[in-house]
Motif scaffolding. Sequence first.
Motif, PDB file in Angstrom:
ATOM      1  N   GLY A 114      26.569  44.043  37.572  1.00 34.23           N
ATOM      2  CA  GLY A 114      26.191  44.114  36.170  1.00 34.23           C
ATOM      3  C   GLY A 114      27.366  44.296  35.227  1.00 34.23           C
ATOM      4  O   GLY A 114      27.195  44.766  34.116  1.00 34.23           O
ATOM      5  N   LEU A 115      28.559  43.962  35.619  1.00 36.35           N
ATOM      6  CA  LEU A 115      29.714  44.092  34.742  1.00 36.35           C
ATOM      7  C   LEU A 115      29.843  42.832  33.895  1.00 36.35           C
ATOM      8  O   LEU A 115      29.480  41.734  34.315  1.00 36.35           O
ATOM      9  CB  LEU A 115      30.981  44.306  35.561  1.00 36.35           C
ATOM     10  CG  LEU A 115      30.987  45.580  36.387  1.00 36.35           C
ATOM     11  CD1 LEU A 115      32.210  45.612  37.281  1.00 36.35           C
ATOM     12  CD2 LEU A 115      30.975  46.797  35.487  1.00 36.35           C
ATOM     13  N   GLU A 116      30.379  42.989  32.702  1.00 39.14           N
ATOM     14  CA  GLU A 116      30.453  41.873  31.770  1.00 39.14           C
ATOM     15  C   GLU A 116      31.438  40.804  32.219  1.00 39.14           C
ATOM     16  O   GLU A 116      31.212  39.634  32.047  1.00 39.14           O
ATOM     17  CB  GLU A 116      30.848  42.395  30.392  1.00 39.14           C
ATOM     18  CG  GLU A 116      29.786  43.267  29.777  1.00 39.14           C
ATOM     19  CD  GLU A 116      30.222  43.814  28.436  1.00 39.14           C
ATOM     20  OE1 GLU A 116      29.500  44.649  27.912  1.00 39.14           O
ATOM     21  OE2 GLU A 116      31.271  43.413  27.919  1.00 39.14           O
ATOM     22  N   SER A 117      32.528  41.194  32.787  1.00 39.02           N
ATOM     23  CA  SER A 117      33.573  40.241  33.119  1.00 39.02           C
ATOM     24  C   SER A 117      33.754  40.135  34.630  1.00 39.02           C
ATOM     25  O   SER A 117      33.803  41.137  35.322  1.00 39.02           O
ATOM     26  CB  SER A 117      34.877  40.700  32.471  1.00 39.02           C
ATOM     27  OG  SER A 117      35.988  40.158  33.118  1.00 39.02           O
ATOM     28  N   GLU A 118      33.884  38.906  35.126  1.00 41.57           N
ATOM     29  CA  GLU A 118      34.135  38.722  36.561  1.00 41.57           C
ATOM     30  C   GLU A 118      35.455  39.357  36.954  1.00 41.57           C
ATOM     31  O   GLU A 118      35.579  39.910  38.042  1.00 41.57           O
ATOM     32  CB  GLU A 118      34.146  37.241  36.908  1.00 41.57           C
ATOM     33  CG  GLU A 118      32.796  36.688  37.248  1.00 41.57           C
ATOM     34  CD  GLU A 118      32.886  35.273  37.785  1.00 41.57           C
ATOM     35  OE1 GLU A 118      33.724  35.018  38.667  1.00 41.57           O
ATOM     36  OE2 GLU A 118      32.118  34.442  37.301  1.00 41.57           O
ATOM     37  N   GLU A 119      36.427  39.284  36.075  1.00 44.01           N
ATOM     38  CA  GLU A 119      37.738  39.869  36.370  1.00 44.01           C
ATOM     39  C   GLU A 119      37.639  41.385  36.495  1.00 44.01           C
ATOM     40  O   GLU A 119      38.202  41.983  37.412  1.00 44.01           O
ATOM     41  CB  GLU A 119      38.745  39.484  35.280  1.00 44.01           C
ATOM     42  CG  GLU A 119      40.161  39.875  35.593  1.00 44.01           C
ATOM     43  CD  GLU A 119      40.728  39.141  36.802  1.00 44.01           C
ATOM     44  OE1 GLU A 119      41.627  39.717  37.454  1.00 44.01           O
ATOM     45  OE2 GLU A 119      40.296  38.021  37.103  1.00 44.01           O
ATOM     46  N   VAL A 120      36.937  42.022  35.588  1.00 44.69           N
ATOM     47  CA  VAL A 120      36.748  43.470  35.651  1.00 44.69           C
ATOM     48  C   VAL A 120      35.953  43.815  36.909  1.00 44.69           C
ATOM     49  O   VAL A 120      36.286  44.750  37.630  1.00 44.69           O
ATOM     50  CB  VAL A 120      36.037  43.996  34.381  1.00 44.69           C
ATOM     51  CG1 VAL A 120      35.665  45.456  34.541  1.00 44.69           C
ATOM     52  CG2 VAL A 120      36.928  43.800  33.163  1.00 44.69           C
ATOM     53  N   VAL A 124      37.247  46.350  39.802  1.00 44.00           N
ATOM     54  CA  VAL A 124      36.473  47.544  40.162  1.00 44.00           C
ATOM     55  C   VAL A 124      36.126  47.486  41.652  1.00 44.00           C
ATOM     56  O   VAL A 124      36.250  48.477  42.375  1.00 44.00           O
ATOM     57  CB  VAL A 124      35.208  47.681  39.298  1.00 44.00           C
ATOM     58  CG1 VAL A 124      34.286  48.774  39.836  1.00 44.00           C
ATOM     59  CG2 VAL A 124      35.595  47.991  37.851  1.00 44.00           C
ATOM     60  N   GLY A 125      35.718  46.312  42.117  1.00 44.08           N
ATOM     61  CA  GLY A 125      35.408  46.144  43.539  1.00 44.08           C
ATOM     62  C   GLY A 125      36.611  46.401  44.418  1.00 44.08           C
ATOM     63  O   GLY A 125      36.506  47.056  45.459  1.00 44.08           O
ATOM     64  N   MET A 126      37.764  45.910  44.011  1.00 45.19           N
ATOM     65  CA  MET A 126      38.994  46.139  44.785  1.00 45.19           C
ATOM     66  C   MET A 126      39.353  47.620  44.796  1.00 45.19           C
ATOM     67  O   MET A 126      39.749  48.161  45.826  1.00 45.19           O
ATOM     68  CB  MET A 126      40.138  45.288  44.238  1.00 45.19           C
ATOM     69  CG  MET A 126      39.954  43.809  44.527  1.00 45.19           C
ATOM     70  SD  MET A 126      41.229  42.761  43.786  1.00 45.19           S
ATOM     71  CE  MET A 126      42.657  43.263  44.747  1.00 45.19           C
ATOM     72  N   ALA A 127      39.206  48.277  43.650  1.00 44.82           N
ATOM     73  CA  ALA A 127      39.502  49.714  43.590  1.00 44.82           C
ATOM     74  C   ALA A 127      38.536  50.493  44.466  1.00 44.82           C
ATOM     75  O   ALA A 127      38.942  51.418  45.190  1.00 44.82           O
ATOM     76  CB  ALA A 127      39.428  50.207  42.141  1.00 44.82           C
ATOM     77  N   LEU A 128      37.280  50.129  44.433  1.00 48.10           N
ATOM     78  CA  LEU A 128      36.277  50.794  45.277  1.00 48.10           C
ATOM     79  C   LEU A 128      36.583  50.562  46.751  1.00 48.10           C
ATOM     80  O   LEU A 128      36.544  51.490  47.560  1.00 48.10           O
ATOM     81  CB  LEU A 128      34.880  50.278  44.922  1.00 48.10           C
ATOM     82  CG  LEU A 128      33.708  50.906  45.678  1.00 48.10           C
ATOM     83  CD1 LEU A 128      33.600  52.395  45.368  1.00 48.10           C
ATOM     84  CD2 LEU A 128      32.415  50.216  45.293  1.00 48.10           C
ATOM     85  N   ASN A 129      36.914  49.333  47.113  1.00 46.99           N
ATOM     86  CA  ASN A 129      37.212  49.017  48.510  1.00 46.99           C
ATOM     87  C   ASN A 129      38.486  49.690  49.002  1.00 46.99           C
ATOM     88  O   ASN A 129      38.649  49.892  50.202  1.00 46.99           O
ATOM     89  CB  ASN A 129      37.323  47.507  48.704  1.00 46.99           C
ATOM     90  CG  ASN A 129      35.985  46.837  48.662  1.00 46.99           C
ATOM     91  OD1 ASN A 129      34.971  47.446  48.968  1.00 46.99           O
ATOM     92  ND2 ASN A 129      35.968  45.581  48.271  1.00 46.99           N
TER      93      ASN A 129
END
Length: 189
Positions: A114-120, A124-129
């Motif tokens: 549900g994030l506005e930008s694919e880049e964001v 966020v996914g990379m930081a979480l992983n």
Amino acid sequence: MNRAQGDWALRERFEQIVHDYHGKIFNFLYYMLSDREEAADLTQDVFVRAYAAFATFRGEAGIYTWLSRIARNLAINRAKRLQRERRTHSLSLEGESHEVLELAASDQPRPGAGLESEEVQKKVGMALNALPADLKEVIVLRDIQGFSYEEMCQIMGCSLQALKSRLFRARGALRQRLAPLLEGGPQGE
């Protein structure tokens, strides 16, 4: 009700459970493993194991909590196996300069973020992983899957105090990894 009718009723009830929770369990596993194929395989394993134990399910926890606990245990075991395989693969390269990619380097989009930008979303996914598995797990359970503290304690088999402490550390670690993104914003790059 005879045994055949009882078996039929049990199957129908379980089919409804699969219908209701398959997507949620898949998303949970996908967030935990960052691999669609692994998440799909484990989702099937979760429901196979749940079906085998369904007749003895006592209802002490909610169905989703129970399924998530099964999923969590399978994900932990699979992540350990994958880590051993990566180490073995890395050792088999015999000194070559190849590196085994970590889950944090995954560029797969996250479902339902549900994030506005694919880049964001990707960052966020990379930081979480990039978080250690125990910290990533609490963020996924609480902030993405929406479990209550009580449900999380049941899934993880820990005390409320331990859970809150881990969640505090996890959010801090994620905030630290996201700081460059949050300071500059998505357009500041």
